[in-house]
Design an enzyme around this catalytic site. Structure first.
Site, PDB file in Angstrom:
ATOM      1  N   HIS A  23      39.264  27.116  43.539  1.00 37.13           N
ATOM      2  CA  HIS A  23      37.935  26.585  43.850  1.00 37.13           C
ATOM      3  C   HIS A  23      36.940  26.931  42.727  1.00 37.13           C
ATOM      4  O   HIS A  23      36.191  26.060  42.253  1.00 37.13           O
ATOM      5  CB  HIS A  23      37.466  27.166  45.190  1.00 37.13           C
ATOM      6  CG  HIS A  23      36.112  26.715  45.649  1.00 37.13           C
ATOM      7  ND1 HIS A  23      35.912  25.924  46.751  1.00 37.13           N
ATOM      8  CD2 HIS A  23      34.870  26.961  45.136  1.00 37.13           C
ATOM      9  CE1 HIS A  23      34.612  25.699  46.894  1.00 37.13           C
ATOM     10  NE2 HIS A  23      33.949  26.319  45.931  1.00 37.13           N
ATOM     11  N   GLU A  24      36.961  28.196  42.280  1.00 37.10           N
ATOM     12  CA  GLU A  24      35.995  28.624  41.255  1.00 37.10           C
ATOM     13  C   GLU A  24      36.304  28.010  39.888  1.00 37.10           C
ATOM     14  O   GLU A  24      35.384  27.608  39.167  1.00 37.10           O
ATOM     15  CB  GLU A  24      35.971  30.152  41.137  1.00 37.10           C
ATOM     16  CG  GLU A  24      35.537  30.896  42.389  1.00 37.10           C
ATOM     17  CD  GLU A  24      34.325  30.299  43.064  1.00 37.10           C
ATOM     18  OE1 GLU A  24      33.423  29.779  42.383  1.00 37.10           O
ATOM     19  OE2 GLU A  24      34.283  30.334  44.304  1.00 37.10           O
ATOM     20  N   HIS A  52      35.014  24.634  39.570  1.00 36.70           N
ATOM     21  CA  HIS A  52      33.571  24.585  39.272  1.00 36.70           C
ATOM     22  C   HIS A  52      33.320  24.541  37.764  1.00 36.70           C
ATOM     23  O   HIS A  52      32.353  23.931  37.310  1.00 36.70           O
ATOM     24  CB  HIS A  52      32.855  25.827  39.838  1.00 36.70           C
ATOM     25  CG  HIS A  52      32.368  25.669  41.252  1.00 36.70           C
ATOM     26  ND1 HIS A  52      31.462  24.702  41.630  1.00 36.70           N
ATOM     27  CD2 HIS A  52      32.641  26.375  42.379  1.00 36.70           C
ATOM     28  CE1 HIS A  52      31.205  24.818  42.931  1.00 36.70           C
ATOM     29  NE2 HIS A  52      31.919  25.821  43.411  1.00 36.70           N
ATOM     30  N   GLN A 101      27.121  27.509  39.173  1.00 37.90           N
ATOM     31  CA  GLN A 101      26.407  27.556  40.461  1.00 37.90           C
ATOM     32  C   GLN A 101      25.085  28.313  40.364  1.00 37.90           C
ATOM     33  O   GLN A 101      24.252  28.209  41.263  1.00 37.90           O
ATOM     34  CB  GLN A 101      27.284  28.212  41.534  1.00 37.90           C
ATOM     35  CG  GLN A 101      28.477  27.347  41.930  1.00 37.90           C
ATOM     36  CD  GLN A 101      29.276  28.005  43.040  1.00 37.90           C
ATOM     37  OE1 GLN A 101      30.112  28.865  42.783  1.00 37.90           O
ATOM     38  NE2 GLN A 101      29.012  27.623  44.276  1.00 37.90           N
ATOM     39  N   CYS A 111      31.520  25.730  50.362  1.00 40.94           N
ATOM     40  CA  CYS A 111      30.992  26.027  49.029  1.00 40.94           C
ATOM     41  C   CYS A 111      29.523  26.418  49.171  1.00 40.94           C
ATOM     42  O   CYS A 111      28.774  25.737  49.874  1.00 40.94           O
ATOM     43  CB  CYS A 111      31.120  24.793  48.147  1.00 40.94           C
ATOM     44  SG  CYS A 111      30.491  25.029  46.477  1.00 40.94           S
ATOM     45  N   LEU A 112      29.135  27.477  48.506  1.00 42.00           N
ATOM     46  CA  LEU A 112      27.736  27.924  48.572  1.00 42.00           C
ATOM     47  C   LEU A 112      26.784  26.869  48.007  1.00 42.00           C
ATOM     48  O   LEU A 112      25.601  26.872  48.340  1.00 42.00           O
ATOM     49  CB  LEU A 112      27.561  29.244  47.812  1.00 42.00           C
ATOM     50  CG  LEU A 112      28.288  30.463  48.418  1.00 42.00           C
ATOM     51  CD1 LEU A 112      28.202  31.655  47.481  1.00 42.00           C
ATOM     52  CD2 LEU A 112      27.727  30.817  49.783  1.00 42.00           C
ATOM     53  N   GLY A 117      33.270  33.994  46.350  1.00 43.86           N
ATOM     54  CA  GLY A 117      33.417  33.638  44.946  1.00 43.86           C
ATOM     55  C   GLY A 117      32.191  32.891  44.466  1.00 43.86           C
ATOM     56  O   GLY A 117      31.439  32.323  45.269  1.00 43.86           O
TER      57      GLY A 117
HETATM   58 ZN    ZN Z   1      31.975  26.370  45.383  1.00 41.25          ZN
END
Ligand code: ZN
Length: 162
Positions: free
Chosen positions: A129-130, A133, A50, A87-88, A45
């Site tokens: 999670h997304e 963000h 991000q 998380c990226l 995701g």
């Molecule tokens: Zn993340």
């Protein structure tokens, strides 16, 4: 086009993202680039902040094909599950987070059509999670513990990051 993934400390990750008013070609291009960036990372995701865009857009693929969600909103959630998340935008780390086990989300697709989506398991985790963000919330704000990802785990790519 692969975009640069912003990492923790970048102020855009802490902004409240703006709703998308027009789902136009620029927005569709951003969504396509975000999917490419997510698959390249790889992750399951990615949210627009991000990649430096403070707009309410997320892309997800937990293995069932890509989802592009504009202005997603969680309209109901149920159950509870505690699981490990990464998380990226916070490379090399993971934490234990409590989430709802199932969520129902409304959003608009890339043609501006309203859709309703039910998610459980990894999809429920990715959606929460997304969408976090988009409100400037990172999983580390919710995690019980945060620790480095172990080497062998990273090699086997067992962790799903988003
Ligand atoms: Zn993340």
């Amino acid at each position: 086009m692969i975009l640069k993934i912003r990492t923790e400390g970048d102020p855009v990750l802490r902004m409240k993202a703006e709703p998308v008013k027009d789902i136009d070609d620029d927005m569709r291009k951003l969504a396509a680039d975000m999917l490419e960036t997510m698959y390249d990372a790889p992750g399951v995701g990615l949210a627009a902040p991000q990649v430096g865009e403070a707009v309410r857009l997320v892309v997800i693929d937990v293995g069932d094909g890509p989802e592009i969600l504009f202005n997603p909103e969680i309209v109901s959630c149920s159950g509870e599950v505690v699981d490990i998340e990464g998380c990226l935008s916070i490379p090399g780390m993971q934490g234990t987070v409590k989430r709802a086990a199932q969520v129902v989300v409304t959003a608009y697709d890339r043609f501006g059509r309203r859709l309703r989506l039910m998610g459980s398991d990894l999809m429920a985790k990715a959606l929460q999670h997304e969408i976090d963000h988009l409100d400037g919330v990172l999983y580390i704000d919710r995690a019980y513990d945060i620790e480095p990802v172990e080497e062998d785990q990273e090699d086997h790519d067992e962790q799903e990051e988003s």
